[in-house]
Design a protein around this motif. Structure first.
Motif, mmCIF file in Angstrom:
data_model
loop_
_atom_site.group_PDB
_atom_site.id
_atom_site.type_symbol
_atom_site.label_atom_id
_atom_site.label_comp_id
_atom_site.label_asym_id
_atom_site.label_seq_id
_atom_site.Cartn_x
_atom_site.Cartn_y
_atom_site.Cartn_z
ATOM 1 N N PRO A 23 -8.595 -22.468 -1.165
ATOM 2 C CA PRO A 23 -9.621 -21.913 -2.058
ATOM 3 C C PRO A 23 -10.086 -20.526 -1.622
ATOM 4 N N HIS A 24 -10.039 -20.253 -0.319
ATOM 5 C CA HIS A 24 -10.393 -18.920 0.163
ATOM 6 C C HIS A 24 -9.422 -17.891 -0.407
ATOM 7 N N HIS A 25 -8.136 -18.187 -0.351
ATOM 8 C CA HIS A 25 -7.135 -17.286 -0.918
ATOM 9 C C HIS A 25 -7.303 -17.174 -2.442
ATOM 10 N N GLN A 26 -7.623 -18.277 -3.091
ATOM 11 C CA GLN A 26 -7.787 -18.239 -4.549
ATOM 12 C C GLN A 26 -8.905 -17.290 -4.957
ATOM 13 N N SER A 27 -9.984 -17.259 -4.184
ATOM 14 C CA SER A 27 -11.079 -16.351 -4.523
ATOM 15 C C SER A 27 -10.668 -14.893 -4.320
ATOM 16 N N ALA A 28 -9.852 -14.613 -3.299
ATOM 17 C CA ALA A 28 -9.351 -13.249 -3.094
ATOM 18 C C ALA A 28 -8.434 -12.840 -4.235
ATOM 19 N N ILE A 29 -7.615 -13.758 -4.709
ATOM 20 C CA ILE A 29 -6.710 -13.469 -5.821
ATOM 21 C C ILE A 29 -7.502 -13.198 -7.095
ATOM 22 N N ALA A 30 -8.556 -13.981 -7.343
ATOM 23 C CA ALA A 30 -9.378 -13.773 -8.539
ATOM 24 C C ALA A 30 -9.996 -12.383 -8.527
ATOM 25 N N ALA A 31 -10.578 -11.982 -7.386
ATOM 26 C CA ALA A 31 -11.182 -10.653 -7.286
ATOM 27 C C ALA A 31 -10.133 -9.558 -7.441
ATOM 28 N N SER A 32 -8.946 -9.796 -6.905
ATOM 29 C CA SER A 32 -7.894 -8.780 -6.961
ATOM 30 C C SER A 32 -7.308 -8.651 -8.358
ATOM 31 N N ASN A 33 -7.243 -9.744 -9.103
ATOM 32 C CA ASN A 33 -6.826 -9.658 -10.502
ATOM 33 C C ASN A 33 -7.796 -8.800 -11.307
ATOM 34 N N THR A 34 -9.093 -8.952 -11.028
ATOM 35 C CA THR A 34 -10.087 -8.102 -11.682
ATOM 36 C C THR A 34 -9.895 -6.653 -11.271
#
Length: 246
Positions: A189-200
């Motif tokens: 989930p830590h990586h998933q949050s980084a991916i979400a921010a990076s997609n933005t």
């Protein structure tokens, strides 16, 4: 003879003082160049009664008083940098604490990769922050900017924010019964949050350099999520995330 003895004492004193000054200077230089002590379960705090409680675990490395009165809205790129630096720092701390306890060689290798890659990215982000905004040091990110960056996350904000807290991640990991599963279930989930921010960031960043980092974060961390998921299935079958540390 008396004059000779006085000269000898003075010379020895001067040599000793010079040596002391030199040693003191070297000690200061060592302190300035030394890297921070790696996170460890030996020094980890006891987790709160409610694990990963965001009110009990404010983001590490930030001025907690300043978080109550965030600065006015900043350019997106600055907010992304200011979020990603402590975000990277928290997973580095988790990987450092986990390395001595992990038993699966694949996880050991992945933890080492996280430490190396994300430490390098922190240095890169700090360099861009200084270049674009005049200071390498991140500032607290206000709630509106955080919500904007994390809009693609299904995880509630009160569960996502503690993912940026190094102390909370390390304490939760160190209290777990199965280090391998705990590392997996905290890292995904830590990586998933980084991916979400990076997609933005791919959509809203104004600097090409920031979009380049965002693309790298998405690619690297999604690959690691896939690897972690496969390892978890090998170790314990497909289970609910965080069940190992609940």
């Amino acid at each position: 003879m008396t004059k000779h003895r006085h000269w000898h004492v003075a010379a020895v004193t001067l040599i000793l003082l010079t040596a002391l000054v030199s040693l003191r200077g070297e000690a200061v230089a060592v302190r300035q160049q030394a890297t921070p002590v790696a996170a460890s379960c030996d020094t980890a705090a006891t987790p709160a009664a409610t694990p990963m409680d965001p009110m009990a675990t404010p983001m590490a490395g930030m001025d907690h008083g300043a978080m109550a009165t965030p600065a006015a809205s900043a350019e997106f790129d600055q907010s992304y940098i200011d979020m990603m630096i402590p975000h990277h720092g928290s997973i580095i701390a988790l990987a450092q604490a986990a390395l001595p306890r992990l038993t699966d060689e694949r996880l050991q290798s992945l933890a080492g990769t996280i430490i190396r890659a994300q430490t390098a990215e922190i240095d890169e982000l700090r360099g861009y922050r200084e270049q674009f905004y005049g200071s390498a040091d991140p500032m607290p990110v206000d709630d509106a900017a955080m919500m904007q960056m994390m809009g693609g996350m299904s995880m509630p904000m009160n569960e996502m924010m503690p993912m940026m807290d190094a102390d909370a991640l390390v304490a939760t990991f160190c209290a777990s019964a199965d280090p391998d599963l705990a590392f997996i279930d905290l890292t995904i989930p830590h990586h998933q949050s980084a991916i979400a921010a990076s997609n933005t960031a791919l959509q809203q960043a104004t600097h090409d350099e920031i979009r380049d980092i965002a693309e790298r974060v998405i690619e690297d961390q999604q690959r690691e999520i896939d690897e972690l998921t496969a390892i978890r299935e090998d170790l314990a079958g497909s289970g609910t995330l965080l069940e190992a540390v609940a």
